[in-house]
Design an enzyme around this catalytic site. Structure first.
Site, PDB file in Angstrom:
ATOM      1  N   GLU A 189      -5.626  -4.606  10.511  1.00 51.34           N
ATOM      2  CA  GLU A 189      -4.561  -3.637  10.753  1.00 51.34           C
ATOM      3  C   GLU A 189      -4.842  -2.870  12.041  1.00 51.34           C
ATOM      4  O   GLU A 189      -5.591  -1.877  12.024  1.00 51.34           O
ATOM      5  CB  GLU A 189      -4.482  -2.644   9.589  1.00 51.34           C
ATOM      6  N   ASN A 213       0.886  -1.167   0.000  1.00 55.83           N
ATOM      7  CA  ASN A 213       0.000   0.000   0.000  1.00 55.83           C
ATOM      8  C   ASN A 213       0.919   1.209   0.000  1.00 55.83           C
ATOM      9  O   ASN A 213       1.485   1.560   1.033  1.00 55.83           O
ATOM     10  CB  ASN A 213      -0.901  -0.048   1.247  1.00 55.83           C
ATOM     11  N   TRP A 214       1.073   1.796  -1.169  1.00 57.96           N
ATOM     12  CA  TRP A 214       2.060   2.883  -1.298  1.00 57.96           C
ATOM     13  C   TRP A 214       1.573   4.189  -0.683  1.00 57.96           C
ATOM     14  O   TRP A 214       2.334   5.141  -0.555  1.00 57.96           O
ATOM     15  CB  TRP A 214       2.427   3.098  -2.777  1.00 57.96           C
ATOM     16  N   LYS A 215       0.299   4.256  -0.344  1.00 50.09           N
ATOM     17  CA  LYS A 215      -0.287   5.479   0.240  1.00 50.09           C
ATOM     18  C   LYS A 215       0.023   6.693  -0.649  1.00 50.09           C
ATOM     19  O   LYS A 215       0.100   6.546  -1.864  1.00 50.09           O
ATOM     20  CB  LYS A 215       0.193   5.672   1.687  1.00 50.09           C
ATOM     21  N   GLY A 242       2.446   2.247  10.789  1.00 54.80           N
ATOM     22  CA  GLY A 242       3.442   3.308  10.632  1.00 54.80           C
ATOM     23  C   GLY A 242       4.134   3.683  11.936  1.00 54.80           C
ATOM     24  O   GLY A 242       4.813   4.701  12.010  1.00 54.80           O
ATOM     25  N   GLU A 244      -6.579   5.135   7.751  1.00 57.19           N
ATOM     26  CA  GLU A 244      -6.329   6.543   7.432  1.00 57.19           C
ATOM     27  C   GLU A 244      -7.546   7.179   6.772  1.00 57.19           C
ATOM     28  O   GLU A 244      -7.825   8.360   6.961  1.00 57.19           O
ATOM     29  CB  GLU A 244      -5.073   6.661   6.554  1.00 57.19           C
ATOM     30  N   SER A 258       3.194  -2.134  10.359  1.00 55.48           N
ATOM     31  CA  SER A 258       4.636  -2.292  10.582  1.00 55.48           C
ATOM     32  C   SER A 258       5.143  -3.698  10.270  1.00 55.48           C
ATOM     33  O   SER A 258       6.030  -4.213  10.947  1.00 55.48           O
ATOM     34  CB  SER A 258       5.025  -1.880  12.005  1.00 55.48           C
ATOM     35  N   GLY A 270       2.800  -1.130   4.244  1.00 55.22           N
ATOM     36  CA  GLY A 270       2.946   0.289   3.941  1.00 55.22           C
ATOM     37  C   GLY A 270       4.398   0.659   3.735  1.00 55.22           C
ATOM     38  O   GLY A 270       4.975   0.452   2.667  1.00 55.22           O
ATOM     39  N   GLY A 271       5.028   1.173   4.785  1.00 56.17           N
ATOM     40  CA  GLY A 271       6.398   1.684   4.692  1.00 56.17           C
ATOM     41  C   GLY A 271       7.384   0.745   4.021  1.00 56.17           C
ATOM     42  O   GLY A 271       8.158   1.158   3.147  1.00 56.17           O
ATOM     43  N   HIS A 324      -9.535   1.597   5.023  1.00 52.14           N
ATOM     44  CA  HIS A 324      -8.211   1.771   5.634  1.00 52.14           C
ATOM     45  C   HIS A 324      -8.326   2.776   6.789  1.00 52.14           C
ATOM     46  O   HIS A 324      -9.078   3.749   6.706  1.00 52.14           O
ATOM     47  CB  HIS A 324      -7.192   2.252   4.602  1.00 52.14           C
TER      48      HIS A 324
HETATM   49  P1  PGA Z   1       2.754   0.242   7.635  1.00 52.85           P
HETATM   50  O1  PGA Z   1       1.297   0.512   6.977  1.00 52.85           O
HETATM   51  O2  PGA Z   1       3.252  -1.061   7.068  1.00 52.85           O
HETATM   52  O3  PGA Z   1       3.584   1.410   7.224  1.00 52.85           O
HETATM   53  O4  PGA Z   1       2.529   0.162   9.118  1.00 52.85           O
HETATM   54  C1  PGA Z   1       0.412  -0.548   6.732  1.00 52.85           C
HETATM   55  C2  PGA Z   1      -0.878  -0.016   6.159  1.00 52.85           C
HETATM   56  O5  PGA Z   1      -1.339   1.047   6.624  1.00 52.85           O
HETATM   57  O6  PGA Z   1      -1.468  -0.602   5.246  1.00 52.85           O
END
Ligand code: PGA
Length: 251
Positions: A167, A10-12, A173, A98, A213, A234-235, A96
């Protein structure tokens, strides 16, 4: 019954166009030799076309991070599922944290988006997860259950096109990952609840990803849990090599 693990990036709201194409190329190159795991990348809307040209036709699925629930019309700024399909998108996220907690999407809106994504033929990756204060108040399972209830069990009838991403918000994050046991506990609950809402056979086939994470160092432990069927990354998905190491850990 063996479920094929699904590891998706998930590149956000990250990368520019050149970086997105570069990252996609790195993932495609590394993924060539990988079998037995489904791989996906959810790129920002504006780079889906460019990223699609790199990944479509390979074993890397193109994904989107959001979609609006109407097909077309006067919805300034929004993107429909039909538009995504036009670019070769195969899966799309909903719910998600966010979008729920930063952008302010309501459960009702999330549910409508989920119905449109599934109803128009894409793989739906529906994200659920509790905030830290909800975990501390022992509300994790209630929160997750309510978020699964955003899904329509009459509409959604193909377990291969439903993925749940668990999640925990406190792990996204933050560098703080759920332990293998904490993840397994909630994943097992999710599968049990899917079994009640649909039926056991359906629930056994749904992939439940862990997200929050996840990185090369903890991916194998998490994905070796009985009910953890992949990851939403994500990251660590913003570098092809770390993402591919996580994919490998899912084999
Ligand atoms: P993260 O994000 O791996 O940076 O914690 C995961 C996500 O929000 O899908």
């Amino acid at each position: 019954m063996a479920r094929v693990k699904f590891v998706a990036g998930n590149w956000k709201m990250n990368t520019n166009k050149a970086q997105a194409v570069e990252l996609a190329k790195g993932v495609v190159d590394g993924a060539k030799s990988i079998t037995g795991v489904e791989i996906g990348v959810a790129a920002p809307f504006v780079y889906l076309d460019a990223v699609g040209q790199v990944v479509n036709g390979t074993n890397v699925l193109l994904g989107a991070q959001d979609a609006y629930f109407e097909n077309n019309g006067a919805f300034t700024g929004e993107i429909s599922v039909a538009m995504l399909k036009d670019l070769g998108v195969k899966f799309c996220l909903t719910g998600h944290s966010e979008r729920r907690h930063v952008i302010g999407e309501t459960p009702e809106l999330v549910g409508k988006k989920a119905a449109a994504i599934y109803g128009n033929g894409l793989i739906l990756v529906h994200c659920v997860g509790e905030k830290l204060e909800e975990r501390d108040a022992n509300k994790t399972l209630d929160v997750v259950k309510a978020q699964i209830d955003e899904l329509d069990n009459k509409l959604i009838d193909d377990p291969a096109r439903l993925v749940i991403a668990y999640e925990p918000v406190w792990a996204i994050g933050t560098g703080r990952t759920a332990t293998d046991e904490q993840a397994q506990e909630v994943h097992a609950f999710i599968r049990e609840y899917l079994g009640k809402k649909w039926n056991t056979q359906f629930a056994e086939q749904v992939r439940i990803q862990y997200g929050g994470s996840m990185k090369p160092e903890n991916a194998r432990g998490l994905m070796s849990q009985k009910d953890v069927d992949g990851g939403l990354i994500g990251g660590a998905a913003l570098k092809a090599d770390s993402f591919l190491k996580i994919v490998e850990a899912g084999k």
